[in-house]
Design a protein around this motif. Sequence first.
Motif, PDB file in Angstrom:
ATOM      1  N   MET A   1       1.020  -1.520  -0.089  1.00 52.26           N
ATOM      2  CA  MET A   1       0.359   0.227   0.197  1.00 52.26           C
ATOM      3  C   MET A   1       0.775   0.951   0.106  1.00 52.26           C
ATOM      4  N   ASP A   2       1.888   1.209   0.047  1.00 51.34           N
ATOM      5  CA  ASP A   2       2.627   2.609   0.277  1.00 51.34           C
ATOM      6  C   ASP A   2       3.493   3.051  -0.719  1.00 51.34           C
ATOM      7  N   ALA A   3       3.498   1.644  -1.416  1.00 53.93           N
ATOM      8  CA  ALA A   3       3.899   1.287  -2.852  1.00 53.93           C
ATOM      9  C   ALA A   3       2.844   2.277  -3.485  1.00 53.93           C
ATOM     10  N   GLU A   4       1.790   2.163  -3.546  1.00 57.04           N
ATOM     11  CA  GLU A   4       1.048   2.879  -4.232  1.00 57.04           C
ATOM     12  C   GLU A   4       0.744   4.420  -3.568  1.00 57.04           C
ATOM     13  N   ASN A   5       0.996   4.872  -2.869  1.00 58.67           N
ATOM     14  CA  ASN A   5       1.198   5.996  -2.700  1.00 58.67           C
ATOM     15  C   ASN A   5       2.325   6.822  -2.605  1.00 58.67           C
ATOM     16  N   ARG A   6       3.259   6.757  -3.982  1.00 61.33           N
ATOM     17  CA  ARG A   6       4.686   6.735  -4.283  1.00 61.33           C
ATOM     18  C   ARG A   6       4.663   7.411  -4.768  1.00 61.33           C
ATOM     19  N   VAL A   7       5.817   8.600  -5.424  1.00 64.61           N
ATOM     20  CA  VAL A   7       5.250   9.387  -6.478  1.00 64.61           C
ATOM     21  C   VAL A   7       7.117   9.253  -7.452  1.00 64.61           C
ATOM     22  N   VAL A   8       7.321   8.798  -8.513  1.00 69.08           N
ATOM     23  CA  VAL A   8       8.231   9.332  -8.806  1.00 69.08           C
ATOM     24  C   VAL A   8       9.001  10.306  -9.545  1.00 69.08           C
ATOM     25  N   LEU A   9       9.357  11.218  -9.503  1.00 70.64           N
ATOM     26  CA  LEU A   9       9.854  12.377 -10.679  1.00 70.64           C
ATOM     27  C   LEU A   9      11.187  12.457 -10.788  1.00 70.64           C
ATOM     28  N   ASN A  10      11.722  12.422 -11.883  1.00 73.35           N
ATOM     29  CA  ASN A  10      12.330  12.253 -12.280  1.00 73.35           C
ATOM     30  C   ASN A  10      13.045  14.040 -13.279  1.00 73.35           C
ATOM     31  N   VAL A  11      13.483  14.737 -12.461  1.00 71.68           N
ATOM     32  CA  VAL A  11      13.756  15.815 -13.353  1.00 71.68           C
ATOM     33  C   VAL A  11      16.137  16.579 -13.527  1.00 71.68           C
ATOM     34  N   GLY A  12      15.175  16.375 -14.741  1.00 75.64           N
ATOM     35  CA  GLY A  12      16.207  16.888 -15.795  1.00 75.64           C
ATOM     36  C   GLY A  12      17.609  15.733 -15.043  1.00 75.64           C
ATOM     37  N   GLY A  13      16.913  14.166 -15.590  1.00 70.20           N
ATOM     38  CA  GLY A  13      17.955  13.401 -14.914  1.00 70.20           C
ATOM     39  C   GLY A  13      18.587  12.848 -14.040  1.00 70.20           C
ATOM     40  N   ILE A  14      17.789  12.882 -12.554  1.00 70.31           N
ATOM     41  CA  ILE A  14      17.723  13.011 -11.069  1.00 70.31           C
ATOM     42  C   ILE A  14      16.648  12.217 -10.808  1.00 70.31           C
ATOM     43  N   ARG A  15      16.292  11.475 -10.571  1.00 66.43           N
ATOM     44  CA  ARG A  15      14.860  11.024  -9.950  1.00 66.43           C
ATOM     45  C   ARG A  15      15.224  11.248  -8.264  1.00 66.43           C
ATOM     46  N   HIS A  16      13.898  11.951  -8.131  1.00 63.49           N
ATOM     47  CA  HIS A  16      13.219  12.234  -6.706  1.00 63.49           C
ATOM     48  C   HIS A  16      11.775  11.282  -6.540  1.00 63.49           C
ATOM     49  N   GLU A  17      12.125  10.794  -5.327  1.00 64.64           N
ATOM     50  CA  GLU A  17      11.123  10.235  -5.119  1.00 64.64           C
ATOM     51  C   GLU A  17      10.245  10.422  -3.564  1.00 64.64           C
ATOM     52  N   THR A  18       9.082  10.262  -3.814  1.00 59.86           N
ATOM     53  CA  THR A  18       8.043  11.669  -2.292  1.00 59.86           C
ATOM     54  C   THR A  18       6.345  11.254  -2.509  1.00 59.86           C
ATOM     55  N   TYR A  19       6.481  11.423  -1.543  1.00 63.76           N
ATOM     56  CA  TYR A  19       4.412  10.972  -0.949  1.00 63.76           C
ATOM     57  C   TYR A  19       3.372  12.004  -1.747  1.00 63.76           C
ATOM     58  N   LYS A  20       2.753  11.372  -2.769  1.00 64.14           N
ATOM     59  CA  LYS A  20       1.407  11.882  -3.203  1.00 64.14           C
ATOM     60  C   LYS A  20       0.811  13.176  -2.195  1.00 64.14           C
ATOM     61  N   ALA A  21       1.096  12.485  -0.875  1.00 64.52           N
ATOM     62  CA  ALA A  21       0.142  13.876   0.498  1.00 64.52           C
ATOM     63  C   ALA A  21       1.128  14.773   0.650  1.00 64.52           C
ATOM     64  N   THR A  22       2.487  14.260  -0.027  1.00 64.42           N
ATOM     65  CA  THR A  22       3.705  15.537   0.318  1.00 64.42           C
ATOM     66  C   THR A  22       4.016  16.689  -1.099  1.00 64.42           C
ATOM     67  N   LEU A  23       2.829  16.024  -1.879  1.00 64.58           N
ATOM     68  CA  LEU A  23       2.700  17.287  -2.823  1.00 64.58           C
ATOM     69  C   LEU A  23       1.327  18.059  -3.235  1.00 64.58           C
ATOM     70  N   LYS A  24       0.751  17.450  -2.088  1.00 62.34           N
ATOM     71  CA  LYS A  24      -0.719  17.974  -2.193  1.00 62.34           C
ATOM     72  C   LYS A  24      -0.596  18.874  -1.280  1.00 62.34           C
ATOM     73  N   LYS A  25       0.132  19.278  -0.469  1.00 61.91           N
ATOM     74  CA  LYS A  25       0.429  20.562   0.584  1.00 61.91           C
ATOM     75  C   LYS A  25       0.109  21.642   0.264  1.00 61.91           C
ATOM     76  N   ILE A  26       0.608  21.841  -1.440  1.00 57.40           N
ATOM     77  CA  ILE A  26       0.002  23.056  -2.008  1.00 57.40           C
ATOM     78  C   ILE A  26      -0.427  22.726  -2.458  1.00 57.40           C
ATOM     79  N   PRO A  27      -1.493  23.063  -2.692  1.00 59.47           N
ATOM     80  CA  PRO A  27      -2.988  23.407  -3.967  1.00 59.47           C
ATOM     81  C   PRO A  27      -1.892  24.058  -5.238  1.00 59.47           C
ATOM     82  N   ALA A  28      -3.040  24.064  -5.587  1.00 59.32           N
ATOM     83  CA  ALA A  28      -2.484  25.592  -7.370  1.00 59.32           C
ATOM     84  C   ALA A  28      -1.254  25.171  -7.716  1.00 59.32           C
TER      85      ALA A  28
END
Length: 596
Positions: A1-28
């Motif tokens: 279940m924890d893997a479903e809540n994580r998201v991988v972001l590849n920015v300029g060739g560097i991969r970042h991994e965080t939770y989807k809830a973290t990205l929802k902290k700052i809306p819009a």
Amino acid sequence: MDAENRVVLNVGGIRHETYKATLKKIPATRLSRLTEALANYDPILNEYFFDRHPGVFAQVLNYYRTGKLHYPTDVCGPLFEEELEFWGLDSNQVEPCCWMTYTAHRDTQETLAVLDRLDLDTDKPSDEETARKFGFEDDYFSGNLSWWQNTKPKLWSLFDEPYSSQAAKVIGVISVFFICVSILSFCLKTHPDMRVPVIENITVQTAENTTAWTLDKKATNAHEAFFYIECVCNTWFTFEILIRFIASPNKFLFLKASVNMIDFIATLSFYVDILLQKFASHLENADILEFFSIIRIMRLFKLTRHSSGLKILIQTFRASAKELTLLVFFLVLGIVIFASLVYYAERIQANPHNDFNSIPLGLWWALVTMTTVGYGDMAPKTYVGMFVGALCALAGVLTIALPVPVIVSNFAMYYSHTQARAKLPKKRRRVLPVEHVRVGPPAPAPKRGGGPNAMNRGPGPKMVGMGMGLSVTLNPNGVGLETALKAPLLSQSGVGGGPTAPLQPLFPIATMAQVALAQPTLPTSVPTTVPAHQPPTNTRPHHSPSPPPSPTRPLLGSSSGSIGGVRGPESSQNAETAESSSQEPDSPGGLTPSTV
């Protein structure tokens, strides 16, 4: 279940991994609206790819995690603002600890804007920029420039831009020479050895009641040579200012410039001085009127057009106006305080040689003391007055020393930026925009037939095999095949582009491909049309009994002699001979590369 809540972001060739809830902290924001339907989502790697600056994104992601936005020290300010705008964040949310470092680029941009207004660059502008500057770009683009429109920019560059050409440098040297001669003449004519006395013959009465004649020095005038020197210099100044006014791009801005106003007033003062000497020399206060000729000294500011250092110095004082105002305010405050103190301090004890009879006299003493000049014309005589004088001198040193570093810093900033701009290349390399790959159905194939060059419009020779929707593409060398399943809807038309009729496939797509590839034989001579200027790309001989194709005979086709489902006029005759003709055994799928 924890893997479903994580998201991988590849920015300029560097991969970042965080939770989807973290990205929802700052809306819009851009990261708060991530969905798998976006074009930058990779379903195979299960990540989102952004071709942005990876160093700035580390601080952006940290802002989502901690709620504090810090400024990276290895990134320029405009780049940081551009990245924040892309991610949908507000640049004003930068933490106070990083605010001064972050806003330093704004001061730099203001400084560069000031240097642009000072026009310190010595590069010659293009013809288009010159036409836009003088307001006749419409005539320039239409090619209807008159003689005056061609001559006016040249005159302006010759007299106002000393570094635009060699002739302009010569004019600039002549102008500086006359300025120096005029200032030197104005100073030397006041020297006693350079003046000629005015002798008046008067009659006096002697003791013997007789009349005698005597000579009396009434006044002294400057030598006559200085007058001719001034005439020559002011003739040049008059000619120069008239040419610059006539050739100026904007007459109002020309008159509004402070240097031009000084030049105009100094030149006018010479002619006013001549009129006063001729018509007002008999007045008693005529010498006071000569005081206004001191405006000619202000011609030294004309040298700013020839020296970038003077421009920077003047701009430094303009930029440091607040600091200079603060310095004057502190000085006035200290002068008033210490003038009052020393006045009453000298009155406490018996002081027969008191120099401070009033506070206004104390103001002069306080000014001289705080500026560390110390003429010595006034000095306290009592011990209390000496103590006040010591405090006045210390306060003056501190008051003057505090704002001076700011003024020096402004001068160093303008000077360093000027030196840096002189070393930078004037023409930047043009960066092409990113061309995105178009995702969608391929472009429709050109129509076959309609002329001898019809086959040259497409990307390469193509064939529809057996009327079953199989597209076979040959490479330029005629060796190898690329097969791709086309749409199940085919068309049939005449060579001349007649009406079409849809053909429905009889088998599924996979079966159609197998049947097309399993055909036992294909004709060696396939009917198509090749222009006369395009010879066959492969000269490999074949053992077909049929004659080689002529430039007007077809080259590729199906077993029925059609071109992409289009039946030619000879298809009824070639259909029977094509099946009975021989073919090479090594041809893949029954195709003959030698016919390409």
